[in-house]
Enzyme design. Sequence first.
Site, PDB file in Angstrom:
ATOM      1  N   VAL A  27      46.806  33.111  36.676  1.00 37.20           N
ATOM      2  CA  VAL A  27      47.022  31.888  35.567  1.00 37.20           C
ATOM      3  C   VAL A  27      47.236  30.677  35.381  1.00 37.20           C
ATOM      4  O   VAL A  27      46.594  29.893  34.726  1.00 37.20           O
ATOM      5  CB  VAL A  27      49.106  31.786  36.823  1.00 37.20           C
ATOM      6  CG1 VAL A  27      49.776  30.940  35.757  1.00 37.20           C
ATOM      7  CG2 VAL A  27      49.070  33.553  36.795  1.00 37.20           C
ATOM      8  N   ARG A  35      41.302  28.029  47.684  1.00 39.30           N
ATOM      9  CA  ARG A  35      41.187  27.979  48.785  1.00 39.30           C
ATOM     10  C   ARG A  35      39.727  27.888  49.031  1.00 39.30           C
ATOM     11  O   ARG A  35      39.822  27.217  50.389  1.00 39.30           O
ATOM     12  CB  ARG A  35      41.642  29.130  49.140  1.00 39.30           C
ATOM     13  CG  ARG A  35      42.127  29.922  50.546  1.00 39.30           C
ATOM     14  CD  ARG A  35      42.660  31.293  50.715  1.00 39.30           C
ATOM     15  NE  ARG A  35      42.601  31.825  49.127  1.00 39.30           N
ATOM     16  CZ  ARG A  35      43.426  32.683  48.860  1.00 39.30           C
ATOM     17  NH1 ARG A  35      44.022  33.674  49.500  1.00 39.30           N
ATOM     18  NH2 ARG A  35      43.402  33.578  47.564  1.00 39.30           N
ATOM     19  N   ILE A  41      57.644  35.469  28.418  1.00 40.31           N
ATOM     20  CA  ILE A  41      59.377  35.699  27.845  1.00 40.31           C
ATOM     21  C   ILE A  41      60.066  34.582  28.110  1.00 40.31           C
ATOM     22  O   ILE A  41      60.431  34.749  30.031  1.00 40.31           O
ATOM     23  CB  ILE A  41      59.552  37.106  27.762  1.00 40.31           C
ATOM     24  CG1 ILE A  41      58.543  38.251  27.595  1.00 40.31           C
ATOM     25  CG2 ILE A  41      61.222  37.438  26.793  1.00 40.31           C
ATOM     26  CD1 ILE A  41      59.187  39.224  27.609  1.00 40.31           C
ATOM     27  N   GLU A  67      47.971  44.899  40.742  1.00 40.75           N
ATOM     28  CA  GLU A  67      47.431  44.707  42.130  1.00 40.75           C
ATOM     29  C   GLU A  67      46.300  45.083  42.803  1.00 40.75           C
ATOM     30  O   GLU A  67      46.465  46.451  42.899  1.00 40.75           O
ATOM     31  CB  GLU A  67      48.223  44.194  43.029  1.00 40.75           C
ATOM     32  CG  GLU A  67      49.584  43.352  42.196  1.00 40.75           C
ATOM     33  CD  GLU A  67      49.616  41.980  42.209  1.00 40.75           C
ATOM     34  OE1 GLU A  67      48.281  41.149  42.486  1.00 40.75           O
ATOM     35  OE2 GLU A  67      49.935  40.814  41.656  1.00 40.75           O
ATOM     36  N   ASP A 115      57.875  43.545  43.039  1.00 39.84           N
ATOM     37  CA  ASP A 115      57.400  42.621  42.019  1.00 39.84           C
ATOM     38  C   ASP A 115      58.774  42.575  40.621  1.00 39.84           C
ATOM     39  O   ASP A 115      59.324  41.156  40.620  1.00 39.84           O
ATOM     40  CB  ASP A 115      56.299  42.384  41.175  1.00 39.84           C
ATOM     41  CG  ASP A 115      56.153  41.829  40.143  1.00 39.84           C
ATOM     42  OD1 ASP A 115      55.620  40.629  40.223  1.00 39.84           O
ATOM     43  OD2 ASP A 115      56.754  42.109  38.595  1.00 39.84           O
ATOM     44  N   LYS A 136      62.197  38.768  40.781  1.00 37.66           N
ATOM     45  CA  LYS A 136      62.722  38.803  39.160  1.00 37.66           C
ATOM     46  C   LYS A 136      64.172  38.855  39.385  1.00 37.66           C
ATOM     47  O   LYS A 136      63.874  38.120  38.297  1.00 37.66           O
ATOM     48  CB  LYS A 136      61.341  39.084  38.328  1.00 37.66           C
ATOM     49  CG  LYS A 136      59.981  38.966  38.382  1.00 37.66           C
ATOM     50  CD  LYS A 136      59.009  40.258  36.993  1.00 37.66           C
ATOM     51  CE  LYS A 136      57.965  39.483  37.507  1.00 37.66           C
ATOM     52  NZ  LYS A 136      56.587  40.709  36.398  1.00 37.66           N
TER      53      LYS A 136
HETATM   54  N1  LIG Z   1      49.031  36.866  37.195  1.00 37.63           N
HETATM   55  C1  LIG Z   1      49.646  37.070  36.921  1.00 37.63           C
HETATM   56  O1  LIG Z   1      49.800  37.943  35.298  1.00 37.63           O
HETATM   57  C2  LIG Z   1      51.597  36.308  36.842  1.00 37.63           C
HETATM   58  C3  LIG Z   1      52.376  36.363  36.228  1.00 37.63           C
HETATM   59  C4  LIG Z   1      54.065  35.739  36.814  1.00 37.63           C
HETATM   60  C5  LIG Z   1      53.320  34.724  37.766  1.00 37.63           C
HETATM   61  N2  LIG Z   1      52.766  35.240  38.358  1.00 37.63           N
HETATM   62  C6  LIG Z   1      52.371  34.458  40.050  1.00 37.63           C
HETATM   63  O2  LIG Z   1      51.703  33.361  40.084  1.00 37.63           O
HETATM   64  C7  LIG Z   1      50.657  33.084  41.380  1.00 37.63           C
HETATM   65  C8  LIG Z   1      49.112  33.119  40.628  1.00 37.63           C
HETATM   66  O3  LIG Z   1      48.783  34.243  40.491  1.00 37.63           O
HETATM   67  P1  LIG Z   1      47.326  35.098  40.079  1.00 37.63           P
HETATM   68  O4  LIG Z   1      47.633  35.765  39.754  1.00 37.63           O
HETATM   69  O5  LIG Z   1      46.941  33.440  39.307  1.00 37.63           O
HETATM   70  O6  LIG Z   1      46.634  34.168  41.441  1.00 37.63           O
HETATM   71  P2  LIG Z   1      45.472  35.029  41.902  1.00 37.63           P
HETATM   72  O7  LIG Z   1      44.268  34.731  40.666  1.00 37.63           O
HETATM   73  O8  LIG Z   1      45.323  35.550  42.918  1.00 37.63           O
HETATM   74  O9  LIG Z   1      44.478  33.465  42.295  1.00 37.63           O
HETATM   75  C9  LIG Z   1      45.541  32.875  43.769  1.00 37.63           C
HETATM   76  C10 LIG Z   1      44.954  31.418  43.502  1.00 37.63           C
HETATM   77  O10 LIG Z   1      45.676  30.502  44.689  1.00 37.63           O
HETATM   78  C11 LIG Z   1      44.407  29.985  45.244  1.00 37.63           C
HETATM   79  N3  LIG Z   1      45.515  29.745  46.148  1.00 37.63           N
HETATM   80  C12 LIG Z   1      45.663  30.355  47.325  1.00 37.63           C
HETATM   81  N4  LIG Z   1      45.951  30.754  48.866  1.00 37.63           N
HETATM   82  C13 LIG Z   1      45.932  28.372  49.090  1.00 37.63           C
HETATM   83  C14 LIG Z   1      46.327  27.214  49.026  1.00 37.63           C
HETATM   84  N5  LIG Z   1      46.665  28.018  50.368  1.00 37.63           N
HETATM   85  N6  LIG Z   1      45.756  26.145  48.440  1.00 37.63           N
HETATM   86  C15 LIG Z   1      45.214  26.596  47.341  1.00 37.63           C
HETATM   87  N7  LIG Z   1      45.157  27.351  46.842  1.00 37.63           N
HETATM   88  C16 LIG Z   1      45.647  28.579  47.173  1.00 37.63           C
HETATM   89  C17 LIG Z   1      43.476  31.273  45.368  1.00 37.63           C
HETATM   90  O11 LIG Z   1      42.280  30.003  45.890  1.00 37.63           O
HETATM   91  P3  LIG Z   1      40.677  30.399  45.549  1.00 37.63           P
HETATM   92  O12 LIG Z   1      40.321  31.224  44.342  1.00 37.63           O
HETATM   93  O13 LIG Z   1      39.244  29.573  45.598  1.00 37.63           O
HETATM   94  O14 LIG Z   1      40.782  32.378  46.245  1.00 37.63           O
HETATM   95  C18 LIG Z   1      43.680  30.992  44.052  1.00 37.63           C
HETATM   96  O15 LIG Z   1      42.480  30.418  42.913  1.00 37.63           O
HETATM   97  C19 LIG Z   1      51.545  34.409  41.741  1.00 37.63           C
HETATM   98  O16 LIG Z   1      52.816  33.737  42.833  1.00 37.63           O
HETATM   99  C20 LIG Z   1      52.151  35.266  40.909  1.00 37.63           C
HETATM  100  O17 LIG Z   1      53.023  36.044  41.135  1.00 37.63           O
HETATM  101  C21 LIG Z   1      51.245  35.591  37.790  1.00 37.63           C
END
Ligand SMILES: NC(=O)c1ccc[n+]([C@@H]2O[C@H](COP(=O)([O-])OP(=O)(O)OC[C@H]3O[C@@H](n4cnc5c(N)ncnc54)[C@H](OP(=O)(O)O)[C@@H]3O)[C@@H](O)[C@H]2O)c1
Length: 395
Positions: free
Chosen positions: A15, A39, A127, A181, A192, A196
């Site tokens: 995201v 991270r 949405i 996941e 999940d 929501k």
């Molecule tokens: N994916 C979707 O379609 C979607 C849709 C709606 C909502 N979300 C929500 O959006 C959020 C992100 O999802 P994602 O899919 O983008 O996750 P992701 O691809 O797993 O990426 C997570 C990111 O968070 C960083 N991170 C983790 N812990 C951290 C910390 N303590 N300090 C700073 N950075 C940190 C990681 O760093 P590194 O890159 O260095 O590992 C990585 O860049 C989640 O809460 C998820 O539930 C996701």
Amino acid sequence: MKKEINIGLFGFGSVGRGLYDVLGAVEGKDVKIKRICVRDLTKERGVDANFTDNAEDIFTDPEINMIVELIDDAEAAYGIVRRSLEQKLPVVSGNKKMLAYHLPELIELGKQTATPFLYDASACGSIPVIRNLEEYYDNDLLVSVKGILNGSSNFVLSKIFNENMDYASALKLAQDLGFAESDPSLDFDGWDSLFKLVILTIHAFGIYVAPEKIFRYGISTMNDADIRFAAEKQRRIKLVGHVEKLADGGVYLWVAPQLISRDKYIYSVEDEFNGVVIKGRYYYKQFMFGRGAGGHPTGAAVLSDITACRYDYRYEYKRMNTSLPLHHTNDVTHRIYYRYRTEEDSTLIHFSKVRERYTSSEWSYMVGDVTLAELVAIKDKLAGKDIFLAAYPFD
Ligand SMILES: NC(=O)c1ccc[n+]([C@@H]2O[C@H](COP(=O)([O-])OP(=O)(O)OC[C@H]3O[C@@H](n4cnc5c(N)ncnc54)[C@H](OP(=O)(O)O)[C@@H]3O)[C@@H](O)[C@H]2O)c1
């Protein structure tokens, strides 16, 4: 008021990167990502941006005037959002798990500090369900919000029901395509969708119900017998989040597979899409459909929140301040399909009325009426068993 925005971004995964791309594609340069906290600083990111692994670099930068939190660690996300509000920095979050557990106190902190705090992307990605519930449906007419809130499980169910794939192959395909996941439990066991639903319930009916109080059941134990049962009844199994207001002011909510008939909007929601049906008195039903996940759709939703923050938009939580507060209840009866194998499991659920029963040496099932209170009471006993249940609504 319209102003220049310098974002301190936490997270550069699906995201975070999606937001970066979407921002790069929009006209006008008055919204900029000033610094990105991740991270692991050693990861190759392939973009020319200012990264750090130290949150202080963001929180002490006087030019940063908005925080966007898109990380996958719920507890760390909670700390980031709290600190942003304490420092009166408008904050946007996408973290449904963190919100589902901490929303009441964060809403209070947002009020005390008069700081915008938006999270439309957390429920159903692109949405705009939350914003609609806040603005358009902020009255007594709303009856229920029901829908497919998780794209990954819906993708798997679509492959099973449309392409006759078995569950394991469909799950593997979803994972290979990046829809699921690596820990499938979050999507397929309904977590999940549950997170929501908790968020949507606050905006729909003004009450907060903690996740542990809600009945949640997923699709990970579904097998061929269940798929055959659904096909025989000319229905499809969908994983549904559902909150509904009763005439006495009670509000019940649950996440469970449901046997959906052909005439329902969500019957035709396929693949990784989400679909939400909003039902009310006089207007009857409205349907919102779109991409509920993915870097770019969710990034676009985050940009929409950033733009709204920029104009000092805030959720008003109007339903929380109503003179006739609603209350959480499990005092409602549903018709359920329950498939089991052993004699012992046949008595796990206490049906108030059994409507249909089938027994064979391989599996058995019952269709009957059960209260949501009974399901909540036995929910921990259902885990890890070779059983499956699904709501089997009358209409
Ligand atoms: N994916 C979707 O379609 C979607 C849709 C709606 C909502 N979300 C929500 O959006 C959020 C992100 O999802 P994602 O899919 O983008 O996750 P992701 O691809 O797993 O990426 C997570 C990111 O968070 C960083 N991170 C983790 N812990 C951290 C910390 N303590 N300090 C700073 N950075 C940190 C990681 O760093 P590194 O890159 O260095 O590992 C990585 O860049 C989640 O809460 C998820 O539930 C996701």
